[in-house]
Design an enzyme around this catalytic site. Sequence first.
Site, PDB file in Angstrom:
ATOM      1  N   ASN A  44      -9.903   0.376   0.037  1.00 54.47           N
ATOM      2  CA  ASN A  44      -8.440   0.415   0.018  1.00 54.47           C
ATOM      3  C   ASN A  44      -7.956  -0.221  -1.289  1.00 54.47           C
ATOM      4  O   ASN A  44      -8.078  -1.428  -1.468  1.00 54.47           O
ATOM      5  CB  ASN A  44      -7.903  -0.338   1.231  1.00 54.47           C
ATOM      6  CG  ASN A  44      -6.388  -0.350   1.306  1.00 54.47           C
ATOM      7  OD1 ASN A  44      -5.706  -0.003   0.343  1.00 54.47           O
ATOM      8  ND2 ASN A  44      -5.857  -0.745   2.447  1.00 54.47           N
ATOM      9  N   CYS A  99       0.814  -1.232   0.000  1.00 58.28           N
ATOM     10  CA  CYS A  99       0.000   0.000   0.000  1.00 58.28           C
ATOM     11  C   CYS A  99       0.846   1.280   0.000  1.00 58.28           C
ATOM     12  O   CYS A  99       0.344   2.350  -0.328  1.00 58.28           O
ATOM     13  CB  CYS A  99      -0.959   0.004   1.180  1.00 58.28           C
ATOM     14  SG  CYS A  99      -2.146  -1.342   1.121  1.00 58.28           S
ATOM     15  N   HIS A 128      -3.135   7.659   2.071  1.00 56.54           N
ATOM     16  CA  HIS A 128      -3.545   6.321   1.645  1.00 56.54           C
ATOM     17  C   HIS A 128      -4.929   6.057   2.236  1.00 56.54           C
ATOM     18  O   HIS A 128      -5.177   6.335   3.406  1.00 56.54           O
ATOM     19  CB  HIS A 128      -2.537   5.300   2.158  1.00 56.54           C
ATOM     20  CG  HIS A 128      -2.975   3.890   1.974  1.00 56.54           C
ATOM     21  ND1 HIS A 128      -3.494   3.430   0.784  1.00 56.54           N
ATOM     22  CD2 HIS A 128      -2.981   2.825   2.832  1.00 56.54           C
ATOM     23  CE1 HIS A 128      -3.794   2.143   0.918  1.00 56.54           C
ATOM     24  NE2 HIS A 128      -3.505   1.763   2.154  1.00 56.54           N
TER      25      HIS A 128
END
Length: 319
Positions: free
Chosen positions: A276, A112, A246
């Site tokens: 996500n 990520c 993020h």
Amino acid sequence: MRSVLLGAGSYLPKRVLTNAELAQRVDTSDEWIVERTGIRERRIAASDEKTSDLACTAALNAMKAAEREAKDIDLIIVATTTPDLTFPATAARVQAALGINQGAAFDLQAVCSGFIFALATADNFLVRGQAKTALVIGAETFSRLLDWEDRGTCILFGDGAGAVVLEAQEDARERGVISTFLRTDGRMHDLLYVDGGVSETGTIGKVRMVGNAVFRQAVEHISAAMLEACARADVSIDTVDWFVPHQANQRILDGVARRLGIDVDKVVSTVGVHGNTSAASVPLALDTAIRDGRIKAGDLVLMEALGGGLTWGAALVRM
Ligand code: COA
């Protein structure tokens, strides 16, 4: 020499997966997911859509916004955890598909945090004069790594891609990447990982996560990374115009904002509709806020991420 961010672009698959649909597959509810994560829906790539397909559309949109063509690009970095194939790099496929016939193209794996790591890597190539114009892409078909029977993970993730064009400019007049900060702590490897791979199991594997532990690490390390990126640029966090985090969980975004005393109106949040999307999440959020007119030329933007590894980092950019 500065790496100036000339334009951004993104792409989302058409298929929307709602919380209500997930509640038919696992023991969860729309209320629980919204309250604990802020996520209402996410996108899922079609069975014939590959990570490189998502990456190419996002890249083309970024090149259009940047007014740059295939002949201008001499570096491509694709941040991804879900490559088309084990090798060659997804970036090589993207390069060929876009008709780019010069320069280097490679993938970067920091889960990520991948886009922040890729941005910092491209910045180093550009300021060292090793490339002139870079495509930095975050692209994921993360849904293919999910265990659809694990309610602790399958509710969180989605598919998508985002990209930026960075160009080395000598007279950038304060624009461009000002500072970056990257960090990995491999001791926390087992908090968030995939239980398969080429060398260990010969399988693809599924995402495994100790959610509440990752949550605590995220708030702490993201906050520290943001302060470090500002300190490296000798900039006060109060002067940042927009925070592009993020998009893992709205509660992480809120926790970091509270900890650092940031006005939540300055925090770009797309987690509600994207979920996500791993390495794609930061450029997707950035592109959203540029296109809706929030982020403008001259604005100071602080991006950050944390992911498996654990990896984390932040990047401060003057648009
Ligand atoms: N629906 C309903 N209940 C769920 C659930 C779901 N989708 N997922 C977990 N639960 C349950 C757990 O089983 C647990 O039940 P128990 O008390 O009976 O054991 C309870 O909810 C609390 O679990 P916990 O993991 O402590 O919840 P949480 O508030 O930490 O929320 C996450 C779980 C995953 C949403 C949260 O920890 C999170 O977002 N973590 C960060 C994850 C992340 O961002 N990862 C990617 C980083 S790149």
